[in-house]
Scaffold this motif. Sequence first.
Motif, PDB file in Angstrom:
ATOM      1  N   VAL A  49      30.507   7.865  84.344  1.00 30.24           N
ATOM      2  CA  VAL A  49      28.865   7.906  84.489  1.00 30.24           C
ATOM      3  C   VAL A  49      28.687   7.956  85.988  1.00 30.24           C
ATOM      4  N   ARG A  50      27.706   9.040  86.294  1.00 30.72           N
ATOM      5  CA  ARG A  50      27.214   9.132  87.613  1.00 30.72           C
ATOM      6  C   ARG A  50      25.884   8.517  87.629  1.00 30.72           C
ATOM      7  N   ALA A  51      25.372   7.929  88.990  1.00 31.00           N
ATOM      8  CA  ALA A  51      24.154   7.398  88.830  1.00 31.00           C
ATOM      9  C   ALA A  51      23.257   7.369  90.218  1.00 31.00           C
ATOM     10  N   TYR A  52      22.059   7.531  90.226  1.00 27.99           N
ATOM     11  CA  TYR A  52      21.414   7.654  91.429  1.00 27.99           C
ATOM     12  C   TYR A  52      20.222   6.807  90.917  1.00 27.99           C
ATOM     13  N   ALA A  53      19.542   6.056  92.132  1.00 26.66           N
ATOM     14  CA  ALA A  53      18.461   5.349  91.985  1.00 26.66           C
ATOM     15  C   ALA A  53      17.862   5.355  93.562  1.00 26.66           C
ATOM     16  N   ILE A  54      16.391   5.280  93.440  1.00 29.84           N
ATOM     17  CA  ILE A  54      15.640   5.373  94.567  1.00 29.84           C
ATOM     18  C   ILE A  54      14.515   4.406  94.595  1.00 29.84           C
ATOM     19  N   ARG A  55      14.110   3.691  95.833  1.00 32.12           N
ATOM     20  CA  ARG A  55      13.024   3.048  96.063  1.00 32.12           C
ATOM     21  C   ARG A  55      12.420   4.334  97.157  1.00 32.12           C
ATOM     22  N   SER A  56      10.969   4.458  96.849  1.00 33.21           N
ATOM     23  CA  SER A  56      10.392   5.661  97.307  1.00 33.21           C
ATOM     24  C   SER A  56       8.760   5.445  97.736  1.00 33.21           C
ATOM     25  N   THR A  57       8.689   4.074  97.774  1.00 27.50           N
ATOM     26  CA  THR A  57       7.222   3.750  97.858  1.00 27.50           C
ATOM     27  C   THR A  57       6.639   4.092  99.076  1.00 27.50           C
ATOM     28  N   ALA A  58       7.168   4.192 100.238  1.00 25.01           N
ATOM     29  CA  ALA A  58       6.554   4.423 101.556  1.00 25.01           C
ATOM     30  C   ALA A  58       6.671   5.986 101.577  1.00 25.01           C
ATOM     31  N   MET A  59       7.483   6.551 101.121  1.00 26.24           N
ATOM     32  CA  MET A  59       7.343   8.072 100.779  1.00 26.24           C
ATOM     33  C   MET A  59       6.227   8.698 100.076  1.00 26.24           C
ATOM     34  N   VAL A  60       6.019   7.876  98.861  1.00 27.69           N
ATOM     35  CA  VAL A  60       5.025   8.585  98.065  1.00 27.69           C
ATOM     36  C   VAL A  60       3.584   8.148  98.643  1.00 27.69           C
ATOM     37  N   GLN A  61       3.376   6.975  99.375  1.00 23.16           N
ATOM     38  CA  GLN A  61       2.139   6.613 100.155  1.00 23.16           C
ATOM     39  C   GLN A  61       2.031   7.524 100.990  1.00 23.16           C
ATOM     40  N   GLU A  62       3.121   8.262 101.800  1.00 21.72           N
ATOM     41  CA  GLU A  62       2.923   9.006 102.760  1.00 21.72           C
ATOM     42  C   GLU A  62       2.384  10.446 102.535  1.00 21.72           C
ATOM     43  N   ALA A  63       2.999  10.688 101.219  1.00 21.53           N
ATOM     44  CA  ALA A  63       2.351  11.936 100.539  1.00 21.53           C
ATOM     45  C   ALA A  63       1.013  11.878 100.048  1.00 21.53           C
ATOM     46  N   ALA A  64       0.580  10.647  99.487  1.00 23.29           N
ATOM     47  CA  ALA A  64      -0.840  10.426  99.105  1.00 23.29           C
ATOM     48  C   ALA A  64      -1.611  10.556 100.453  1.00 23.29           C
ATOM     49  N   ASN A  65      -1.234  10.014 101.339  1.00 21.49           N
ATOM     50  CA  ASN A  65      -2.166   9.791 102.538  1.00 21.49           C
ATOM     51  C   ASN A  65      -2.402  11.347 103.043  1.00 21.49           C
ATOM     52  N   ARG A  66      -1.347  11.871 103.117  1.00 19.70           N
ATOM     53  CA  ARG A  66      -1.425  13.426 103.730  1.00 19.70           C
ATOM     54  C   ARG A  66      -2.321  14.291 103.044  1.00 19.70           C
ATOM     55  N   HIS A  67      -2.394  14.135 101.424  1.00 19.57           N
ATOM     56  CA  HIS A  67      -3.122  15.143 100.624  1.00 19.57           C
ATOM     57  C   HIS A  67      -4.317  14.552  99.937  1.00 19.57           C
ATOM     58  N   GLU A  68      -4.422  13.043 100.390  1.00 19.09           N
ATOM     59  CA  GLU A  68      -5.694  12.398  99.792  1.00 19.09           C
ATOM     60  C   GLU A  68      -5.857  12.516  98.384  1.00 19.09           C
ATOM     61  N   THR A  69      -4.831  12.106  97.823  1.00 22.50           N
ATOM     62  CA  THR A  69      -4.577  12.091  96.153  1.00 22.50           C
ATOM     63  C   THR A  69      -5.511  11.092  95.562  1.00 22.50           C
ATOM     64  N   TRP A  70      -5.822  11.394  94.534  1.00 20.64           N
ATOM     65  CA  TRP A  70      -6.530  10.277  93.487  1.00 20.64           C
ATOM     66  C   TRP A  70      -5.254   9.522  92.661  1.00 20.64           C
ATOM     67  N   ARG A  71      -5.346   8.537  92.172  1.00 22.55           N
ATOM     68  CA  ARG A  71      -4.460   7.550  91.992  1.00 22.55           C
ATOM     69  C   ARG A  71      -3.544   8.412  90.747  1.00 22.55           C
TER      70      ARG A  71
END
Length: 294
Positions: free
Chosen positions: A15-37
């Motif tokens: 079994v090969r596995a990957y896991a990520i915490r991307s909270t700040a990354m997603v917030q950065e993208a939301a800030n840059r593009h001014e996305t709605w929720r």
Amino acid sequence: MSDYLVKALAYDGTVRAYAIRSTAMVQEAANRHETWRTVTAALGRALSAGTMMGAMLKGDEKLTIKIEGNGPASPIVIDANARGEARGYVSNAQVDPERKASGKLNVSEAVGTAGSLSVVKDLGMRDNFTGSVPLVSGEIAEDFTYYFATSEQTPSSVGLGVVVGKDEVVEGAGGFIIQLMPGASDETIEKIEKNLGNMKPISQLVQEGLTPEEILETILGDGKVKVIDQMGVLFQCRCSRERISNAIMSLDKTEIIAMIEEDGGAETTCHFCNKTYNFSKEDLQSIMEEKDQQ
């Protein structure tokens, strides 16, 4: 807490596995593009998946993902590399469909339920690898699960989640990819399927503070996870004033002259990071003079 991802093996490498915490990354993208929720959730899920897929690459290899549905936010485009860097954008950032009856954000309504998910991998060879599958739900995680099974012939389970709180703040974002390798036993598969069926939503686990390692242990079992690599991840764009300048220089001379005489300058905005670059008449004149010297 900083964003990062882990690569791991379990059950004697079957079994090969990957896991990520991307909270700040997603917030950065939301800030840059001014996305709605709802778009924040869609873009965040795609960014998390793309970053984990990038971690499957090596060296200077990179990939581009395009999710093209019939919803108003599509297409979503993600670029990622093997160093934990990713960037992305959506066609329409200001979309927020009515929530589902369960109260969850209606990502599939924003993305669309008909369309395609395509992946182009630049592996440094003469031809790029390209895989494409139809969307199965527009919820993104299910679409990537189908992509791996169909296009890469790798039985996989993909979980992705983004929690958007008050004032459009990303309170938690992350995900996992579990892949079965040749030799995985029926017993192993049954255990993983049972754990996946009993676990909380991935966004809730991240919001509660579980690390990527703990998320994998929840799915694969305590003591079964062998982490083989860990890397920081971030929203990182490759655009620069120099790159834009070189692009202008590659234009026909008459086009540059038109920018100078008719427009009095030039302005361009990067799709991926939303950064704007301005070039005055003098800047364009200098670029044209440099072009003449080549």
